[in-house]
Design a protein around this motif. Structure first.
Motif, PDB file in Angstrom:
ATOM      1  N   ALA A   1       0.924  -1.475   0.468  1.00 33.05           N
ATOM      2  CA  ALA A   1      -0.002  -0.076   0.150  1.00 33.05           C
ATOM      3  C   ALA A   1       1.110   1.271  -0.070  1.00 33.05           C
ATOM      4  CB  ALA A   1      -0.363   0.025   1.153  1.00 33.05           C
ATOM      5  N   HIS A   2       0.827   2.046  -1.215  1.00 33.78           N
ATOM      6  CA  HIS A   2       1.484   3.390  -1.318  1.00 33.78           C
ATOM      7  C   HIS A   2       2.089   4.010   0.300  1.00 33.78           C
ATOM      8  CE1 HIS A   2       3.506   6.416  -2.860  1.00 33.78           C
ATOM      9  NE2 HIS A   2       2.603   7.214  -2.807  1.00 33.78           N
ATOM     10  N   MET A   3       0.999   4.681   1.022  1.00 33.97           N
ATOM     11  CA  MET A   3       0.006   5.385   1.125  1.00 33.97           C
ATOM     12  C   MET A   3       0.029   4.923   3.648  1.00 33.97           C
ATOM     13  SD  MET A   3      -2.406   8.411   0.661  1.00 33.97           S
ATOM     14  CE  MET A   3      -1.718   8.798  -1.426  1.00 33.97           C
ATOM     15  N   PRO A   4       1.160   5.415   4.248  1.00 37.20           N
ATOM     16  CA  PRO A   4       1.953   4.840   5.523  1.00 37.20           C
ATOM     17  C   PRO A   4       0.664   5.655   6.801  1.00 37.20           C
ATOM     18  CG  PRO A   4       3.480   6.448   5.231  1.00 37.20           C
ATOM     19  CD  PRO A   4       2.335   6.292   3.711  1.00 37.20           C
ATOM     20  N   GLN A   5      -0.238   6.496   6.383  1.00 31.11           N
ATOM     21  CA  GLN A   5      -0.301   7.031   7.253  1.00 31.11           C
ATOM     22  C   GLN A   5      -2.126   5.809   7.896  1.00 31.11           C
ATOM     23  OE1 GLN A   5       0.022   8.645   4.715  1.00 31.11           O
ATOM     24  NE2 GLN A   5      -1.249   9.988   4.057  1.00 31.11           N
ATOM     25  N   PHE A   6      -2.149   5.448   6.765  1.00 35.89           N
ATOM     26  CA  PHE A   6      -3.633   4.279   7.410  1.00 35.89           C
ATOM     27  C   PHE A   6      -3.630   2.891   7.904  1.00 35.89           C
ATOM     28  CE2 PHE A   6      -4.777   7.125   3.785  1.00 35.89           C
ATOM     29  CZ  PHE A   6      -5.618   7.639   4.036  1.00 35.89           C
ATOM     30  N   ILE A   7      -2.102   3.181   9.555  1.00 37.96           N
ATOM     31  CA  ILE A   7      -1.740   2.306   9.454  1.00 37.96           C
ATOM     32  C   ILE A   7      -2.191   1.236  10.072  1.00 37.96           C
ATOM     33  CG2 ILE A   7      -0.505   3.297  10.971  1.00 37.96           C
ATOM     34  CD1 ILE A   7       1.603   0.857  11.595  1.00 37.96           C
ATOM     35  N   ASP A   8      -3.606   2.593  10.764  1.00 39.47           N
ATOM     36  CA  ASP A   8      -5.232   1.170  12.176  1.00 39.47           C
ATOM     37  C   ASP A   8      -5.819   0.587  11.021  1.00 39.47           C
ATOM     38  OD1 ASP A   8      -3.718   2.274  14.225  1.00 39.47           O
ATOM     39  OD2 ASP A   8      -4.628   4.110  13.648  1.00 39.47           O
ATOM     40  N   ARG A   9      -6.394   1.662  10.129  1.00 44.20           N
ATOM     41  CA  ARG A   9      -6.919   0.166   8.823  1.00 44.20           C
ATOM     42  C   ARG A   9      -5.865  -0.950   8.311  1.00 44.20           C
ATOM     43  NH1 ARG A   9      -9.171   5.203   4.706  1.00 44.20           N
ATOM     44  NH2 ARG A   9     -10.005   6.307   6.476  1.00 44.20           N
ATOM     45  N   TYR A  10      -4.508  -0.604   8.125  1.00 45.82           N
ATOM     46  CA  TYR A  10      -3.957  -1.901   7.214  1.00 45.82           C
ATOM     47  C   TYR A  10      -3.787  -3.115   8.426  1.00 45.82           C
ATOM     48  CZ  TYR A  10      -2.524   2.251   3.852  1.00 45.82           C
ATOM     49  OH  TYR A  10      -2.377   2.564   3.137  1.00 45.82           O
ATOM     50  N   ALA A  11      -3.443  -2.158   9.949  1.00 41.04           N
ATOM     51  CA  ALA A  11      -4.043  -3.418  11.376  1.00 41.04           C
ATOM     52  C   ALA A  11      -4.993  -3.916  10.912  1.00 41.04           C
ATOM     53  CB  ALA A  11      -3.142  -2.905  12.609  1.00 41.04           C
ATOM     54  N   ALA A  12      -6.560  -3.483  11.565  1.00 44.45           N
ATOM     55  CA  ALA A  12      -7.515  -3.740  11.593  1.00 44.45           C
ATOM     56  C   ALA A  12      -8.011  -5.227  10.427  1.00 44.45           C
ATOM     57  CB  ALA A  12      -8.071  -2.995  11.983  1.00 44.45           C
ATOM     58  N   ALA A  13      -7.872  -4.905   9.188  1.00 44.20           N
ATOM     59  CA  ALA A  13      -7.731  -6.055   8.355  1.00 44.20           C
ATOM     60  C   ALA A  13      -6.603  -7.361   8.608  1.00 44.20           C
ATOM     61  CB  ALA A  13      -7.162  -5.696   7.405  1.00 44.20           C
ATOM     62  N   GLY A  14      -5.837  -7.256   9.825  1.00 47.91           N
ATOM     63  CA  GLY A  14      -4.758  -8.828   9.815  1.00 47.91           C
ATOM     64  C   GLY A  14      -4.201  -9.051   9.357  1.00 47.91           C
ATOM     65  N   TYR A  15      -2.981  -8.007   8.725  1.00 43.12           N
ATOM     66  CA  TYR A  15      -1.517  -7.896   7.801  1.00 43.12           C
ATOM     67  C   TYR A  15      -0.619  -8.423   8.348  1.00 43.12           C
ATOM     68  CZ  TYR A  15      -4.324  -7.477   3.734  1.00 43.12           C
ATOM     69  OH  TYR A  15      -5.164  -7.631   2.078  1.00 43.12           O
ATOM     70  N   ASP A  16      -0.007  -9.451   8.093  1.00 34.26           N
ATOM     71  CA  ASP A  16       0.963  -9.578   9.238  1.00 34.26           C
ATOM     72  C   ASP A  16       2.333  -8.379   9.429  1.00 34.26           C
ATOM     73  OD1 ASP A  16       0.901 -11.872  10.644  1.00 34.26           O
ATOM     74  OD2 ASP A  16       0.454 -12.649   8.244  1.00 34.26           O
ATOM     75  N   PHE A  17       2.482  -7.873   7.339  1.00 32.71           N
ATOM     76  CA  PHE A  17       3.692  -7.423   6.636  1.00 32.71           C
ATOM     77  C   PHE A  17       2.798  -6.278   5.742  1.00 32.71           C
ATOM     78  CE2 PHE A  17       5.739 -11.256   8.474  1.00 32.71           C
ATOM     79  CZ  PHE A  17       7.328 -10.095   9.094  1.00 32.71           C
ATOM     80  N   VAL A  18       2.808  -4.503   6.106  1.00 30.85           N
ATOM     81  CA  VAL A  18       2.773  -4.409   5.840  1.00 30.85           C
ATOM     82  C   VAL A  18       3.901  -2.939   4.535  1.00 30.85           C
ATOM     83  CG1 VAL A  18       0.881  -1.761   4.552  1.00 30.85           C
ATOM     84  CG2 VAL A  18       0.796  -4.010   6.922  1.00 30.85           C
ATOM     85  N   PHE A  19       4.289  -3.254   3.675  1.00 31.12           N
ATOM     86  CA  PHE A  19       4.994  -1.912   2.754  1.00 31.12           C
ATOM     87  C   PHE A  19       4.495  -1.186   1.918  1.00 31.12           C
ATOM     88  CE2 PHE A  19       7.016  -6.269   2.603  1.00 31.12           C
ATOM     89  CZ  PHE A  19       8.304  -6.100   3.462  1.00 31.12           C
ATOM     90  N   CYS A  20       5.156  -0.176   2.324  1.00 26.62           N
ATOM     91  CA  CYS A  20       4.805   1.416   2.565  1.00 26.62           C
ATOM     92  C   CYS A  20       5.616   2.182   1.998  1.00 26.62           C
ATOM     93  CB  CYS A  20       3.796   1.872   3.238  1.00 26.62           C
ATOM     94  SG  CYS A  20       2.604   0.990   3.615  1.00 26.62           S
ATOM     95  N   GLY A  21       5.055   3.526   0.704  1.00 28.67           N
ATOM     96  CA  GLY A  21       5.954   4.722   0.139  1.00 28.67           C
ATOM     97  C   GLY A  21       5.817   5.571   0.890  1.00 28.67           C
ATOM     98  N   HIS A  22       5.759   6.585   0.279  1.00 25.69           N
ATOM     99  CA  HIS A  22       4.582   7.886  -0.068  1.00 25.69           C
ATOM    100  C   HIS A  22       5.623   8.627   0.535  1.00 25.69           C
ATOM    101  CE1 HIS A  22       2.002  10.389  -0.875  1.00 25.69           C
ATOM    102  NE2 HIS A  22       1.393  10.720   0.659  1.00 25.69           N
ATOM    103  N   ALA A  23       5.929   8.890   2.047  1.00 27.70           N
ATOM    104  CA  ALA A  23       7.054  10.143   3.193  1.00 27.70           C
ATOM    105  C   ALA A  23       8.030  10.432   2.344  1.00 27.70           C
ATOM    106  CB  ALA A  23       6.648   9.365   4.158  1.00 27.70           C
TER     107      ALA A  23
END
Length: 261
Positions: free
Chosen positions: A175-197
């Motif tokens: 996922a490109h944008m990191p500021q939505f980390i709480d949404r990604y965690a709520a979806a149950g992912y083990d790892f998320v790769f982001c950039g954008h910042a």
């Protein structure tokens, strides 16, 4: 003779400033992260983000050489590989993707710069022709892992719920944008790769604090490194190129190597 020494001093100072700027914007840094989870064998992932049409050597030869040395199982690109739909940006991006596909499978997810106008559907076609696997709100199984790509315009919880596979295995979100980390965690992912910042554009020396990030404002918290929410670990790339802010300071372009053991 005084004028000669003054001239040499000024030239030397200018040369040092130019070298400093070059190092901050073109001297590639490899950042390594290692995680232990229940997988049968180790998986090495190279993570790139925010190229914005930049070249590191002719046809990105320096960037490609560093990735070849890592021998990754696959490569993920988390958006903004172009700055705008300039022909140069597209050429640089497609040449890079084509070369990287000869190293390992390339998984790509869009960033906000790709989504800014209707040209994305044509660029997506070109990326596929270059060999990339374009993940627009869909999953793929690779190396015993489930990898899901989130289109940059699809950041609502209900979209994540629809595209998130129900599996007991390791789940990775691109996922490109990191500021939505709480949404990604709520979806149950083990790892998320982001950039954008972009690492906060300019960074305060001897700290990990960036000055500004789009979507987060001044002195942002999510610009690089590993951040945790429950079981979810989000890995943020400082990126490779620049966009509206033309120069990086104390913020070298970054290649991430993540090993899941």
């Amino acid at each position: 003779m005084l004028w000669l020494w003054l001239s040499l001093g000024i030239l030397g100072g200018v040369a040092l400033i130019l070298l400093f700027i070059w190092c901050n914007n073109s001297w590639l840094k490899v950042t390594r992260h290692s995680f232990e989870v229940g997988v049968r064998s180790g998986v090495k992932i190279v993570h790139l983000s925010d190229l914005h049409g930049k070249e590191f050597g002719r046809k990105n030869s320096r960037l490609i050489a560093k990735i070849v040395k890592e021998s990754p199982n696959f490569i993920v690109i988390t958006g903004d590989i172009i700055h705008k739909y300039r022909e140069k940006d597209k050429r640089v991006a497609l040449e890079l993707v084509s070369s990287l596909c000869g190293v390992a499978p390339v998984l790509y997810v869009s960033g906000n710069h790709e989504m800014r106008n209707k040209g994305y559907r044509f660029f997506r076609r070109d990326l596929k022709e270059a060999g990339a696997v374009v993940l627009d709100n869909c999953p793929i199984d690779i190396c015993g892992l489930t990898v899901v790509g989130l289109n940059c315009t699809a950041l609502k919880n209900e979209v994540l719920d629809k595209i998130t596979p129900q599996t007991d295995g390791v789940k990775i979100l691109l996922a490109h944008m990191p500021q939505f980390i709480d949404r990604y965690a709520a979806a149950g992912y083990d790892f998320v790769f982001c950039g954008h910042a972009h690492g906060g554009q300019w960074r305060i020396p001897f700290t990990r604090q960036g000055i500004y990030a789009p979507g987060q404002g001044t002195f942002p918290k999510l610009t690089e490194g590993v951040h945790e929410r429950g079981k979810t670990k989000m890995i943020i790339s400082r990126g490779l190129g620049n966009s509206e802010c033309p120069l990086r300071l104390f913020n070298r372009p970054e290649i991430i190597v993540a090993e899941i053991k």
